[in-house]
Design an enzyme around this catalytic site. Structure first.
Site, PDB file in Angstrom:
ATOM      1  N   ASN A   9      30.005  13.866  59.503  1.00 23.55           N
ATOM      2  CA  ASN A   9      29.334  12.728  60.151  1.00 23.55           C
ATOM      3  C   ASN A   9      30.142  12.390  61.392  1.00 23.55           C
ATOM      4  OD1 ASN A   9      28.116  10.358  60.904  1.00 23.55           O
ATOM      5  ND2 ASN A   9      28.901   9.153  59.185  1.00 23.55           N
ATOM      6  N   LYS A  11      29.391  10.372  63.660  1.00 22.98           N
ATOM      7  CA  LYS A  11      29.185   8.993  64.115  1.00 22.98           C
ATOM      8  C   LYS A  11      28.930   9.017  65.632  1.00 22.98           C
ATOM      9  CE  LYS A  11      32.151   7.636  60.376  1.00 22.98           C
ATOM     10  NZ  LYS A  11      32.907   6.586  59.729  1.00 22.98           N
ATOM     11  N   HIS A  97      24.251   4.595  55.484  1.00 27.13           N
ATOM     12  CA  HIS A  97      25.704   4.581  55.703  1.00 27.13           C
ATOM     13  C   HIS A  97      26.170   3.131  55.776  1.00 27.13           C
ATOM     14  CE1 HIS A  97      29.615   5.129  57.531  1.00 27.13           C
ATOM     15  NE2 HIS A  97      29.547   6.386  57.123  1.00 27.13           N
ATOM     16  N   GLU A  99      28.177   1.677  57.621  1.00 25.28           N
ATOM     17  CA  GLU A  99      28.232   1.100  58.978  1.00 25.28           C
ATOM     18  C   GLU A  99      26.845   0.624  59.401  1.00 25.28           C
ATOM     19  OE1 GLU A  99      30.166   4.452  60.859  1.00 25.28           O
ATOM     20  OE2 GLU A  99      31.949   4.013  59.672  1.00 25.28           O
ATOM     21  N   GLU A 169      30.288   6.596  48.810  1.00 27.19           N
ATOM     22  CA  GLU A 169      31.315   6.289  49.804  1.00 27.19           C
ATOM     23  C   GLU A 169      31.846   4.881  49.561  1.00 27.19           C
ATOM     24  OE1 GLU A 169      30.919   8.898  53.452  1.00 27.19           O
ATOM     25  OE2 GLU A 169      29.575   7.222  53.823  1.00 27.19           O
ATOM     26  N   GLY A 175      37.310   5.668  56.708  1.00 24.10           N
ATOM     27  CA  GLY A 175      38.089   5.536  57.940  1.00 24.10           C
ATOM     28  C   GLY A 175      39.400   4.790  57.775  1.00 24.10           C
ATOM     29  N   SER A 215      37.717   9.027  53.746  1.00 24.82           N
ATOM     30  CA  SER A 215      39.033   9.588  54.069  1.00 24.82           C
ATOM     31  C   SER A 215      39.317  10.911  53.348  1.00 24.82           C
ATOM     32  CB  SER A 215      40.141   8.561  53.794  1.00 24.82           C
ATOM     33  OG  SER A 215      39.951   7.413  54.606  1.00 24.82           O
TER      34      SER A 215
HETATM   35  C1  PEP Z   1      32.022   8.362  56.675  1.00 29.88           C
HETATM   36  O1  PEP Z   1      31.928   7.592  57.618  1.00 29.88           O
HETATM   37  O2  PEP Z   1      30.984   8.765  56.118  1.00 29.88           O
HETATM   38  C2  PEP Z   1      33.347   8.782  56.247  1.00 29.88           C
HETATM   39  C3  PEP Z   1      33.474   9.283  55.046  1.00 29.88           C
HETATM   40  O3  PEP Z   1      34.376   8.604  57.139  1.00 29.88           O
HETATM   41  P1  PEP Z   1      35.901   9.057  56.952  1.00 29.88           P
HETATM   42  O4  PEP Z   1      35.880  10.443  56.387  1.00 29.88           O
HETATM   43  O5  PEP Z   1      36.475   9.005  58.335  1.00 29.88           O
HETATM   44  O6  PEP Z   1      36.535   8.085  56.022  1.00 29.88           O
END
Ligand code: PEP
Length: 252
Positions: A9, A11, A97, A99, A169, A175, A215
């Site tokens: 992703n 973003k 997601h 966000e 998630e 992040g 992460s």
């Molecule tokens: C995400 O935004 O879907 C995500 C898992 O981000 P990160 O791997 O940077 O934590």
């Protein structure tokens, strides 16, 4: 049989040239390894989708949009419909997601519409669910995740539900560099599978790919993916460079 999947992703990162250069480099890296044991997805910005799709010649590599509109078409300035996404050659769309839920006010009801439109246009949703830190600290993570799934997905037929990929998630892990432990991931993934089995039966539940996101990186992917109910990852930061993304793909 459910698929193992590693989905990136991006973003709101990478201009078109950077996105295309990444795609070339990833395809080269994939072709240099004969044993790729998962499907690989690039979640790119809308305007890159057609260009990236046009470049892909590796059967294991696909493109996903990161969102689509909750309306089919019409006077919705700035929106991009599921039909438009599908017309680019993208096969997947990331929906729900955290966000989008927190910055753009996407509710379960809105997400339900997006899922229906995605499916109606032949796109497979990668549907994100997960609790925030306070909810985990209050022991409410299962209730939160179950409600997100029930509200947005459980009116689907079993056939349509079979087209959904889930991505657990935990918002506190996105992040932040703070990954869920393999045990926390496995516990939640098993709970999600049980919840699906309760509604659609064991076969549909067994066939649903459930990805972990938060992460995940080259150092922890193998351990996370070795859990029986973790079928891959949705990867943010570590999907931006081929050198960081490839070892995650190779964790399978
Ligand atoms: C995400 O935004 O879907 C995500 C898992 O981000 P990160 O791997 O940077 O934590």
């Amino acid at each position: 049989m459910r698929k193992n999947i590693v989905a990136g992703n991006w973003k709101m990162n990478k201009n078109l040239q950077e996105g295309l250069a990444f795609t070339d480099a990833l395809q080269l890296a994939l072709s240099n390894h004969d044993k790729i044991n998962c499907e690989v997805i690039i979640g790119a910005p809308f305007i890159h989708l057609a260009h990236i799709s046009g470049k892909i010649n590796d059967k294991k590599l696909h493109v996903a949009a990161q969102n689509c509109a909750d309306k089919a078409s019409g006077a919705y300035t700035g929106e991009v419909s599921a039909e438009m996404v599908a017309s680019t050659g993208a096969k997947y769309v990331i929906l729900g997601h955290s966000e989008r839920r927190s910055y753009y006010g996407e509710t379960d009801a809105i997400l339900k519409e997006k899922v229906l439109l995605a499916l109606a246009n032949g796109l497979k949703p990668i549907f994100c669910i997960g609790e925030v830190l306070e909810e985990r600290e209050a022991g409410k993570q299962e209730e939160v995740v179950r409600t997100q799934i029930e509200n947005a997905l459980f009116d689907l037929s079993a056939e349509d539900f079979g087209k959904i990929i889930l991505a657990y998630e935990p918002v506190w892990a996105i992040g932040t560099g703070k990954t869920a432990t393999p045990q926390q991931a496995q516990e939640m993934h098993a709970f999600i599978r049980k919840t699906i089995a309760g509604k659609y039966g064991e076969t549909v539940a067994d066939d649903t790919s459930i990805l972990y996101g938060g992460s995940a990186n080259a150092s922890n992917a193998k351990e996370l993916f070795s859990n029986p109910d973790v079928d891959g990852g949705l990867i943010g930061g570590a999907s931006l460079e081929v050198e960081k993304f490839m070892p995650i793909i190779q964790a399978f």
